[in-house]
Design a protein around this motif. Structure first.
Motif, PDB file in Angstrom:
ATOM      1  N   GLY A 152      16.391   5.304   7.370  1.00  0.00           N
ATOM      2  CA  GLY A 152      17.135   4.778   6.245  1.00  0.00           C
ATOM      3  C   GLY A 152      16.284   4.047   5.233  1.00  0.00           C
ATOM      4  O   GLY A 152      16.791   3.579   4.210  1.00  0.00           O
ATOM      5  N   ILE A 153      14.965   3.908   5.486  1.00  0.00           N
ATOM      6  CA  ILE A 153      14.059   3.280   4.530  1.00  0.00           C
ATOM      7  C   ILE A 153      13.466   4.371   3.633  1.00  0.00           C
ATOM      8  O   ILE A 153      13.291   5.515   4.053  1.00  0.00           O
ATOM      9  N   ALA A 154      13.128   4.005   2.392  1.00  0.00           N
ATOM     10  CA  ALA A 154      12.694   4.989   1.410  1.00  0.00           C
ATOM     11  C   ALA A 154      11.319   5.583   1.686  1.00  0.00           C
ATOM     12  O   ALA A 154      10.917   6.550   1.037  1.00  0.00           O
ATOM     13  N   ALA A 155      10.577   5.023   2.631  1.00  0.00           N
ATOM     14  CA  ALA A 155       9.270   5.559   3.023  1.00  0.00           C
ATOM     15  C   ALA A 155       9.107   5.310   4.522  1.00  0.00           C
ATOM     16  O   ALA A 155       9.783   4.451   5.094  1.00  0.00           O
ATOM     17  N   PRO A 156       8.201   6.043   5.171  1.00  0.00           N
ATOM     18  CA  PRO A 156       8.074   5.914   6.624  1.00  0.00           C
ATOM     19  C   PRO A 156       7.484   4.564   7.049  1.00  0.00           C
ATOM     20  O   PRO A 156       6.312   4.270   6.780  1.00  0.00           O
ATOM     21  N   VAL A 157       8.299   3.758   7.682  1.00  0.00           N
ATOM     22  CA  VAL A 157       7.880   2.486   8.262  1.00  0.00           C
ATOM     23  C   VAL A 157       8.440   2.438   9.670  1.00  0.00           C
ATOM     24  O   VAL A 157       9.657   2.599   9.862  1.00  0.00           O
ATOM     25  N   ASN A 158       7.583   2.221  10.652  1.00  0.00           N
ATOM     26  CA  ASN A 158       8.067   2.196  12.021  1.00  0.00           C
ATOM     27  C   ASN A 158       7.599   0.963  12.768  1.00  0.00           C
ATOM     28  O   ASN A 158       6.495   0.457  12.569  1.00  0.00           O
ATOM     29  N   ASP A 159       8.489   0.507  13.624  1.00  0.00           N
ATOM     30  CA  ASP A 159       8.292  -0.681  14.427  1.00  0.00           C
ATOM     31  C   ASP A 159       7.721  -0.275  15.785  1.00  0.00           C
ATOM     32  O   ASP A 159       7.838   0.873  16.206  1.00  0.00           O
ATOM     33  N   LEU A 160       7.124  -1.232  16.461  1.00  0.00           N
ATOM     34  CA  LEU A 160       6.636  -1.036  17.824  1.00  0.00           C
ATOM     35  C   LEU A 160       7.253  -2.093  18.722  1.00  0.00           C
ATOM     36  O   LEU A 160       7.552  -3.199  18.275  1.00  0.00           O
ATOM     37  N   SER A 161       7.426  -1.763  19.959  1.00  0.00           N
ATOM     38  CA  SER A 161       7.791  -2.784  20.936  1.00  0.00           C
ATOM     39  C   SER A 161       6.573  -3.658  21.195  1.00  0.00           C
ATOM     40  O   SER A 161       5.436  -3.163  21.252  1.00  0.00           O
ATOM     41  N   ARG A 162       6.798  -4.958  21.336  1.00  0.00           N
ATOM     42  CA  ARG A 162       5.658  -5.840  21.597  1.00  0.00           C
ATOM     43  C   ARG A 162       5.047  -5.594  22.978  1.00  0.00           C
ATOM     44  O   ARG A 162       3.960  -6.073  23.270  1.00  0.00           O
ATOM     45  N   GLY A 163       5.739  -4.831  23.811  1.00  0.00           N
ATOM     46  CA  GLY A 163       5.165  -4.439  25.095  1.00  0.00           C
ATOM     47  C   GLY A 163       4.490  -3.086  25.060  1.00  0.00           C
ATOM     48  O   GLY A 163       4.189  -2.502  26.103  1.00  0.00           O
ATOM     49  N   CYS A 164       4.211  -2.582  23.866  1.00  0.00           N
ATOM     50  CA  CYS A 164       3.666  -1.232  23.730  1.00  0.00           C
ATOM     51  C   CYS A 164       2.226  -1.144  24.231  1.00  0.00           C
ATOM     52  O   CYS A 164       1.499  -2.130  24.287  1.00  0.00           O
ATOM     53  N   MET A 221       0.839  -1.203   0.000  1.00  0.00           N
ATOM     54  CA  MET A 221       0.000   0.000   0.000  1.00  0.00           C
ATOM     55  C   MET A 221       0.871   1.248   0.000  1.00  0.00           C
ATOM     56  O   MET A 221       0.581   2.222  -0.715  1.00  0.00           O
ATOM     57  N   VAL A 222       1.927   1.229   0.806  1.00  0.00           N
ATOM     58  CA  VAL A 222       2.841   2.376   0.845  1.00  0.00           C
ATOM     59  C   VAL A 222       3.587   2.496  -0.477  1.00  0.00           C
ATOM     60  O   VAL A 222       3.729   3.596  -1.034  1.00  0.00           O
ATOM     61  N   LYS A 223       4.042   1.377  -1.001  1.00  0.00           N
ATOM     62  CA  LYS A 223       4.773   1.385  -2.271  1.00  0.00           C
ATOM     63  C   LYS A 223       3.923   1.956  -3.402  1.00  0.00           C
ATOM     64  O   LYS A 223       4.428   2.701  -4.263  1.00  0.00           O
ATOM     65  N   CYS A 224       2.648   1.626  -3.405  1.00  0.00           N
ATOM     66  CA  CYS A 224       1.746   2.052  -4.484  1.00  0.00           C
ATOM     67  C   CYS A 224       1.049   3.375  -4.179  1.00  0.00           C
ATOM     68  O   CYS A 224       0.073   3.743  -4.844  1.00  0.00           O
ATOM     69  N   ASN A 225       1.522   4.071  -3.138  1.00  0.00           N
ATOM     70  CA  ASN A 225       1.003   5.395  -2.771  1.00  0.00           C
ATOM     71  C   ASN A 225      -0.460   5.369  -2.325  1.00  0.00           C
ATOM     72  O   ASN A 225      -1.157   6.380  -2.431  1.00  0.00           O
ATOM     73  N   ASP A 226      -0.926   4.228  -1.832  1.00  0.00           N
ATOM     74  CA  ASP A 226      -2.254   4.155  -1.239  1.00  0.00           C
ATOM     75  C   ASP A 226      -2.211   4.432   0.265  1.00  0.00           C
ATOM     76  O   ASP A 226      -3.258   4.518   0.913  1.00  0.00           O
ATOM     77  N   ALA A 227      -1.019   4.535   0.802  1.00  0.00           N
ATOM     78  CA  ALA A 227      -0.801   4.949   2.184  1.00  0.00           C
ATOM     79  C   ALA A 227       0.538   5.671   2.229  1.00  0.00           C
ATOM     80  O   ALA A 227       1.418   5.428   1.392  1.00  0.00           O
ATOM     81  N   ASP A 228       0.672   6.580   3.190  1.00  0.00           N
ATOM     82  CA  ASP A 228       1.909   7.369   3.298  1.00  0.00           C
ATOM     83  C   ASP A 228       2.924   6.761   4.248  1.00  0.00           C
ATOM     84  O   ASP A 228       4.102   7.109   4.199  1.00  0.00           O
ATOM     85  N   GLY A 229       2.475   5.875   5.134  1.00  0.00           N
ATOM     86  CA  GLY A 229       3.376   5.275   6.096  1.00  0.00           C
ATOM     87  C   GLY A 229       2.726   4.081   6.762  1.00  0.00           C
ATOM     88  O   GLY A 229       1.521   3.844   6.619  1.00  0.00           O
ATOM     89  N   LEU A 230       3.542   3.326   7.491  1.00  0.00           N
ATOM     90  CA  LEU A 230       3.103   2.062   8.088  1.00  0.00           C
ATOM     91  C   LEU A 230       3.650   1.959   9.503  1.00  0.00           C
ATOM     92  O   LEU A 230       4.811   2.312   9.754  1.00  0.00           O
ATOM     93  N   VAL A 231       2.833   1.461  10.411  1.00  0.00           N
ATOM     94  CA  VAL A 231       3.264   1.203  11.785  1.00  0.00           C
ATOM     95  C   VAL A 231       2.842  -0.204  12.165  1.00  0.00           C
ATOM     96  O   VAL A 231       1.668  -0.560  12.047  1.00  0.00           O
ATOM     97  N   SER A 232       3.805  -1.019  12.592  1.00  0.00           N
ATOM     98  CA  SER A 232       3.521  -2.402  12.957  1.00  0.00           C
ATOM     99  C   SER A 232       4.474  -2.830  14.067  1.00  0.00           C
ATOM    100  O   SER A 232       5.383  -2.083  14.428  1.00  0.00           O
ATOM    101  N   GLY A 233       4.258  -4.028  14.599  1.00  0.00           N
ATOM    102  CA  GLY A 233       5.179  -4.570  15.590  1.00  0.00           C
ATOM    103  C   GLY A 233       4.587  -4.829  16.961  1.00  0.00           C
ATOM    104  O   GLY A 233       5.258  -5.350  17.834  1.00  0.00           O
ATOM    105  N   ALA A 234       3.308  -4.467  17.164  1.00  0.00           N
ATOM    106  CA  ALA A 234       2.692  -4.698  18.475  1.00  0.00           C
ATOM    107  C   ALA A 234       2.638  -6.185  18.805  1.00  0.00           C
ATOM    108  O   ALA A 234       2.732  -6.581  19.972  1.00  0.00           O
TER     109      ALA A 234
END
Length: 324
Positions: free
Chosen positions: A293-305, A104-117
């Motif tokens: 350092g990634i070409a689009a905003p992608v962020n990780d979460l701590s699993r204890g978040c 979705m981010v690659k195809c410009n259907d989203a501007d960024g991604l947050v995952s990792g919970a």
């Protein structure tokens, strides 16, 4: 809430971006989504079963039945066919919410991604590197935390950037210098203050020897050569980096010692332990691990978040998207 996060939220609200959350089944994600909508921080897409996930003001998409499933599969196949990817495997991969979200981010259907919970850093990073790849001019992807403390004498009003506290296990001198340069760029994208980078070690200006000290000394030299205008110094101990009286004693000629706002740890063990100590003992707000350092905003979460942690990282991701 820290003044840092208040400012980040105001910036996110001023120019809303679309952020995708692939972990829609997680209760913390659902709670965070409602808070994000209520605070008008981003336009949200949550991945999961729309029959089970009911969120006001949020687009809920099931990757398995999404109209763009085939288009994303075809695009992913084209990206990876030289690596042995088949169209059949590409279709299966698009059933994975994180891969779908990254497309979705690659195809410009989203501007960024947050995952990792509820997934590891590798689960978030692998599709990002395969699909989005590194940003131009970047040699290394690394992770940092924005630590918001109640001690205004440190960093910028208590805000200090810690890196790498989430990804690179034992960076060599060149990689450590790249982490320092990326962290300075990340700092400048969020803060008004100039970056002042301390390359941390158990030694200050040759007070102790050893392989780790030698690595940090070399990394400091490389960072200075790559970015001559950047305020970066090391090797130095934590107290020399942050406390003016100690800096005056241990590194009196340093332009960074005693006033650092970016702390570069020599390895992942010290960086990860360090941020958790500050978070737990000092009750600091810890936002991250944020990826740089990634070409689009992608962020990780701590699993204890917590749900509030997700809200904060989404706001930060939105601001990163604005900067890109």
């Amino acid at each position: 809430m820290s003044s840092f996060l208040q400012t980040i939220k105001q910036r996110a609200q001023a120019h809303k971006k679309t952020i995708v959350l692939p972990e829609g089944e997680d209760p913390r994600t659902q709670e965070a989504a409602q808070k994000i909508v209520a605070e008008n921080l981003a336009d949200l897409i949550v991945l999961g079963n729309p029959d089970e996930i009911k969120l006001d003001g949020v687009s809920v998409i099931d990757p398995h039945s999404a109209p763009k499933h085939e288009a994303y599969a075809q695009a992913f196949y084209e990206l990876r066919k030289n690596k042995g990817m088949t169209i059949e495997n590409a279709r299966k991969q698009m059933d994975d919410p994180t891969y779908f979200a990254t497309m979705m981010v690659k195809c410009n259907d989203a501007d960024g991604l947050v995952s990792g919970a509820c997934h590891s850093t590798a689960n978030t990073l692998r599709p990002a590197l395969q699909i989005l790849k590194t940003a131009p001019g970047t040699k290394l992807v690394s992770a940092f935390f924005m630590m918001c403390t109640s001690c205004p004498e440190f960093g910028e009003n208590g805000v200090v950037l810690f890196a790498d506290s989430g990804l690179n296990i034992d960076p060599d001198a060149d990689q450590l210098s790249e982490i320092a340069l990326s962290s300075a760029k990340s700092w400048k994208s969020f803060m008004n203050d100039d970056a002042k980078v301390a390359m941390l070690c158990y030694s200050t200006k040759g007070s102790a020897g050893g392989d780790c000290a030698a690595k940090v000394i070399e990394a400091t030299k490389l960072a200075q050569e790559k970015e001559p205008d950047l305020l970066v110094d090391g090797e130095m101990q934590l107290d020399a980096a942050l406390v003016p009286s100690v800096a005056q004693s241990k590194a009196p000629n340093s332009k960074v010692a005693g006033q650092a706002n970016i702390l570069i740890f020599p390895d992942l063990a010290s960086g990860n332990i360090g941020y958790k100590l500050v978070q737990r003992f000092a009750k600091a707000e810890a936002y991250g691990p944020l990826l740089q350092g990634i070409a689009a905003p992608v962020n990780d979460l701590s699993r204890g978040c917590s749900a509030d942690d997700i809200v904060g990282v989404v706001a930060i991701t939105a601001v990163q998207a604005q900067m890109m």
